[in-house]
Design an enzyme around this catalytic site. Structure first.
Site, short mmCIF file in Angstrom:
data_model
loop_
_atom_site.label_atom_id
_atom_site.label_comp_id
_atom_site.label_asym_id
_atom_site.label_seq_id
_atom_site.Cartn_x
_atom_site.Cartn_y
_atom_site.Cartn_z
N TYR A 183 -1.83 10.31 -2.64
CA TYR A 183 -2.04 11.50 -3.56
C TYR A 183 -1.01 12.53 -3.01
O TYR A 183 -0.50 13.23 -3.86
CB TYR A 183 -3.24 11.97 -3.16
CG TYR A 183 -4.51 11.24 -3.88
CD1 TYR A 183 -4.32 9.83 -4.26
CD2 TYR A 183 -5.82 11.93 -3.93
CE1 TYR A 183 -5.20 9.13 -5.03
CE2 TYR A 183 -7.09 11.14 -4.42
CZ TYR A 183 -6.71 9.76 -4.77
OH TYR A 183 -7.77 8.96 -5.43
N ARG A 224 0.48 14.68 9.74
CA ARG A 224 -0.16 13.92 10.60
C ARG A 224 0.45 13.82 12.26
O ARG A 224 -0.19 13.97 13.32
CB ARG A 224 0.07 12.46 10.31
CG ARG A 224 -0.88 11.98 9.17
CD ARG A 224 -0.95 10.61 8.96
NE ARG A 224 -1.16 10.33 7.55
CZ ARG A 224 -1.36 9.09 6.85
NH1 ARG A 224 -1.42 8.19 7.73
NH2 ARG A 224 -1.57 9.05 5.68
N ASP A 253 -4.29 2.49 -4.97
CA ASP A 253 -2.73 2.62 -4.37
C ASP A 253 -2.46 1.27 -3.86
O ASP A 253 -1.54 1.23 -3.01
CB ASP A 253 -2.77 3.88 -3.50
CG ASP A 253 -3.23 3.54 -2.18
OD1 ASP A 253 -4.14 2.70 -2.01
OD2 ASP A 253 -2.37 4.08 -0.90
N GLU A 254 -3.06 0.16 -4.04
CA GLU A 254 -2.41 -1.04 -3.37
C GLU A 254 -2.49 -2.12 -4.31
O GLU A 254 -3.53 -2.58 -5.01
CB GLU A 254 -3.23 -1.24 -1.77
CG GLU A 254 -4.73 -1.28 -2.15
CD GLU A 254 -5.43 -1.15 -0.50
OE1 GLU A 254 -5.88 -2.12 -0.17
OE2 GLU A 254 -5.51 0.00 -0.43
N ASP A 298 0.77 -1.45 0.13
CA ASP A 298 0.03 -0.20 0.00
C ASP A 298 1.00 1.07 0.05
O ASP A 298 1.86 1.41 0.66
CB ASP A 298 -0.85 -0.02 1.43
CG ASP A 298 -1.82 1.21 1.42
OD1 ASP A 298 -2.90 1.10 0.70
OD2 ASP A 298 -1.58 2.29 2.04
N MET A 299 0.66 2.20 -0.81
CA MET A 299 1.50 3.29 -1.07
C MET A 299 1.19 4.31 0.12
O MET A 299 0.03 4.35 0.64
CB MET A 299 1.12 4.29 -2.23
CG MET A 299 1.17 3.35 -3.76
SD MET A 299 2.64 2.52 -3.77
CE MET A 299 3.69 3.78 -4.08
P1 TTP Z 1 -5.30 5.10 1.55
O1 TTP Z 1 -4.50 4.28 1.27
O2 TTP Z 1 -6.36 4.95 2.39
O3 TTP Z 1 -4.55 6.51 2.48
P2 TTP Z 1 -3.13 7.11 1.99
O4 TTP Z 1 -2.38 6.33 0.78
O5 TTP Z 1 -3.45 8.61 1.81
O6 TTP Z 1 -2.41 7.03 3.22
P3 TTP Z 1 -1.90 5.76 3.96
O7 TTP Z 1 -0.15 6.00 4.16
O8 TTP Z 1 -2.39 5.77 5.52
O9 TTP Z 1 -2.36 4.74 3.33
O10 TTP Z 1 -5.92 5.82 0.09
C1 TTP Z 1 -5.20 6.03 -0.94
C2 TTP Z 1 -5.63 7.45 -1.72
O11 TTP Z 1 -6.79 7.44 -1.87
C3 TTP Z 1 -5.26 8.65 -0.82
O12 TTP Z 1 -4.07 9.04 -0.96
C4 TTP Z 1 -6.51 9.61 -1.27
C5 TTP Z 1 -7.48 8.72 -1.74
N1 TTP Z 1 -8.60 8.52 -0.91
C6 TTP Z 1 -9.76 9.31 -1.14
O13 TTP Z 1 -9.74 10.14 -1.98
N2 TTP Z 1 -11.06 9.17 -0.10
C7 TTP Z 1 -10.97 8.54 0.81
O14 TTP Z 1 -11.95 8.28 1.58
C8 TTP Z 1 -9.74 7.48 0.90
C9 TTP Z 1 -9.82 6.59 2.17
C10 TTP Z 1 -8.86 7.50 0.16
CA CA Z 2 -4.91 2.28 0.15
CA CA Z 3 -2.11 4.19 0.82
#
Ligand code: TTP
Ligand code: CA
Ligand code: CA
Length: 634
Positions: free
Chosen positions: A23, A60, A120-121, A18-19
């Site tokens: 964004y 964060r 992103d995963e 998972d990235m």
């Molecule tokens: P996530 O993998 O949930 O979060 P993240 O990558 O920003 O942070 P983390 O390091 O905790 O994994 O989501 C991936 C991308 O998807 C996130 O960067 C933005 C988008 N996203 C939304 O637009 N709305 C949402 O409700 C979620 C959960 C994610």
């Molecule tokens: Ca994710």
């Molecule tokens: Ca992520």
């Protein structure tokens, strides 16, 4: 409901990657001055500074969270940089992030089966790569363990003493480890190498979980973030699950998890161990009961699918508060925009990946009269997908009208729409070697035989969905999928989401009177006109989404069909919910018509025909067509 799949006999090595704050990282690569700075990406909506959708780890630390508005984030972290998502057609445009995700997938998929699970995963099945490493170059010297692998977090190893890295190096090289742990150690090294490659080639960091199955890999991939990986040896599974709250499991986040807590007093996955399989089956049915019994023991047989592309495309927008849509004209305006984007994405999927979507679904949230939160939900509606912006727009509007009709239940009252989305699903690969069929996608007027690459670009007014007789008749099952949904005001990526849809079934008809060498064209276009005729007669052929299944719909699901998704894998039954299938009603293929077709088409079609299954009497039930079921009630 979750279903238990048998655990494969052979040990597997599965990773979930998972990235990190994805964004934000994409924006930081575009604007390097943001690197290392507290940064957040905000959605397209300037109310109170916009809603945060991604937050950097630097931000964060100040307490900035995804649920905050930009103004609140500035209060807790005055130095935060807020970047707005790119905008197109008055809504968020996620193409930038989507293609950044594809860059990463291209690297991660180099070592084994790879399933793109969200924007992103991914899941990776590294079993073969790990076995090969164990045979060719097993890790045997702690000093030579590659640095990123030595930073792994191994569940069950002490993590807070000063010797953590030394312990990890030793664990990765243990000669007395069992075969499963040795494979896992190789998996950890491979994932560390992949993560370094991702960083070098894309400038993005990611985190990962490495375990013997998907469930465990996913549960731990976010345990140590950012830029770290976590390994789950079999010996640590029970301790890990003993304290894991049930709600942390994706499938237990909703009603099932609440029932476990309220009815059985189960708070952690480990608490499930005190129930027998029979007891769990008694409470939740055979499948779910067995599944619960297995997850309590860390057992999950779910396979990594070989899929680098999303399972569906969707775009949506929310209209909160005063922005709610209150008349057909404003709904149509927005549906037109959403369909325009969907159409572009479908066309590029077709051009680049040779994939076709079968089903169009419309979802909406609505309220009516003075009720703020109407008890009745706006029903989701589906219909066979026709390619071309104009046709998508037309069909989406009809789906909306049909949904609104049911929602209002003949009441003449005011209504307002607070979200709209259109989803294209049931996407399948055009079978390789189907060039002869593709030549005809161009439509009845096209006598030229363009090459495969030419014909893959379908003119707007010649939808392959209709011409090729896509007749979806099965309800989609709940299965993990990478579905992308864009939403201008609250951008969300839907994963593991179901869009159940009972699709319209074409009325069986006789085709024997269709003559001449161009009969496939007549055959195909005839089907299209049948759809139009029925559309005229019934208003719309469509099906309804979750919670509206009926006997009539169920009868549709059992209609006889053959699948022509892949000529080497034809059957007339089986589990059609898990494959992207392109379905024909067997009644629609008349042998006398086939004989008149050009030889290459005959070969293809004859390869698909198999003796049909005994038709179930339920298919003959009166009123079993979706169109009659959904004919407007008066
Ligand atoms: P996530 O993998 O949930 O979060 P993240 O990558 O920003 O942070 P983390 O390091 O905790 O994994 O989501 C991936 C991308 O998807 C996130 O960067 C933005 C988008 N996203 C939304 O637009 N709305 C949402 O409700 C979620 C959960 C994610
Ligand atoms: Ca994710
Ligand atoms: Ca992520």
């Amino acid at each position: 409901m979750p279903v238990a799949r048998p655990e494969p006999q052979e040990p597997r090595v599965i990773a979930h990657v998972d990235m990190d704050c994805f964004y934000v990282q994409v924006e930081q690569r575009r604007s390097p001055e943001l690197r290392g700075q507290p940064t957040a990406v905000v959605q397209y909506n300037d109310w109170k500074g916009g809603g945060l959708i991604a937050v950097s780890y630097e931000a964060r630390k100040f307490g900035v969270k995804r649920s905050m508005r930009g103004d609140d984030a500035k209060r807790v972290c005055p130095g935060i940089n807020l970047v707005q998502v790119p905008v197109a057609r008055g809504k968020a445009d996620l193409n930038l992030y989507r293609s950044a995700g594809s860059e990463v997938v291209a690297i991660l998929s180099s070592k084994g089966k790879c399933e793109r699970a969200s924007i992103d995963e991914v899941y990776l099945d590294l079993t073969d790569a790990a076995k090969e490493m164990l045979l060719q170059a097993p890790p045997d010297s702690p000093e030579q363990i590659f640095e990123e692998a030595a930073k792994s977090n191994i569940l069950g190893l002490p993590s807070d003493d000063g010797d953590k890295e030394k312990n990890v190096r030793a664990w990765l090289c243990r000669v007395d480890a069992d075969y499963q742990d040795k494979l896992l150690a190789c998996g950890a090294i491979i994932v560390a190498q992949l993560r370094v490659r991702v960083l070098e080639e894309t400038q993005f960091t990611c985190s990962a979980g490495i375990a013997h199955n998907k469930m465990l890999a996913k549960l731990v991939s976010g345990m140590h973030k950012p830029a770290q990986q976590t390994v789950v040896p079999s010996s640590s599974v029970q301790d890990f699950l003993a304290s894991l709250p049930v709600k942390k499991m994706k499938q237990l986040g909703g009603k099932l998890g609440s029932s476990l807590q309220d009815d059985l007093g189960v708070d952690t996955i480990g608490d499930l161990l005190s129930f027998t399989e029979e007891k769990l089956q008694e409470c939740y049915g055979v499948n779910t009961g067995t599944w619960l019994w297995k997850i309590a023991r860390g057992i999950s047989g779910e396979e990594v699918e070989d899929r680098l592309l999303p399972k569906s495309h969707g775009c949506g927008k929310t209209f909160p508060g005063p922005k709610a849509l209150k008349n057909n004209t404003s709904v149509k305006g927005w549906l037109d925009q959403l369909c325009e984007e969907l159409s572009e994405r479908l066309q590029s999927d077709l051009n680049q990946n040779k994939r076709i979507a079968q089903t169009l679904t419309l979802h909406a949230r609505a309220s009516k009269g003075n009720e703020r939160d109407s008890v009745k939900k706006f029903p989701s509606k589906s219909c066979p997908l026709r390619y071309g912006t104009g046709k998508l727009q037309e069909d989406a509007m009809k789906l909306f009208e049909s949904g609104l009709h049911d929602f209002l239940d003949s009441q003449n009252t005011k209504w307002s729409i607070t979200s709209l989305s259109v989803i294209a699903s049931k996407i399948f690969d055009i079978p390789s070697g189907t060039s002869s069929i593709l030549k005809y996608i161009k439509g009845p007027n096209s006598t030229a035989a363009p090459s495969l690459s030419d014909s893959s670009s379908i003119p707007e007014d010649q939808p392959p969905g209709n011409n090729l007789y896509v007749t979806p008749i099965h309800e989609e099952q709940c299965e993990p999928s990478f579905s992308e949904k864009e939403d201008g005001d609250s951008v969300s990526v839907i994963s593991a989401k179901q869009y159940p849809a009972n699709e319209g079934k074409r009325t069986p008809k006789k085709l024997s009177e269709v003559k001449g060498t161009s009969s496939i064209l007549k055959f195909l276009s005839r089907g299209q006109s049948t759809i139009h005729e029925k559309r005229k007669a019934d208003g719309l052929i469509c099906s309804q989404g979750p919670g509206s299944s009926s006997q009539a719909n169920k009868a549709e699901e059992h209609g006889r069909s053959i699948q022509a998704a892949d000529r080497s894998n034809i059957n007339s039954g089986g589990d059609q919910s898990t494959s992207n299938t392109w379905m024909f009603n067997i009644e629609d293929i008349d042998p006398s018509v086939v004989e008149e077709l050009p030889p290459e088409i005959q070969r293809e079609i004859q390869g698909w025909i198999r003796p049909p299954k005994q038709a179930s009497t339920s298919t003959k039930r009166r009123g079993s067509t979706i169109s009659s079921y959904f004919a407007p009630k008066n």
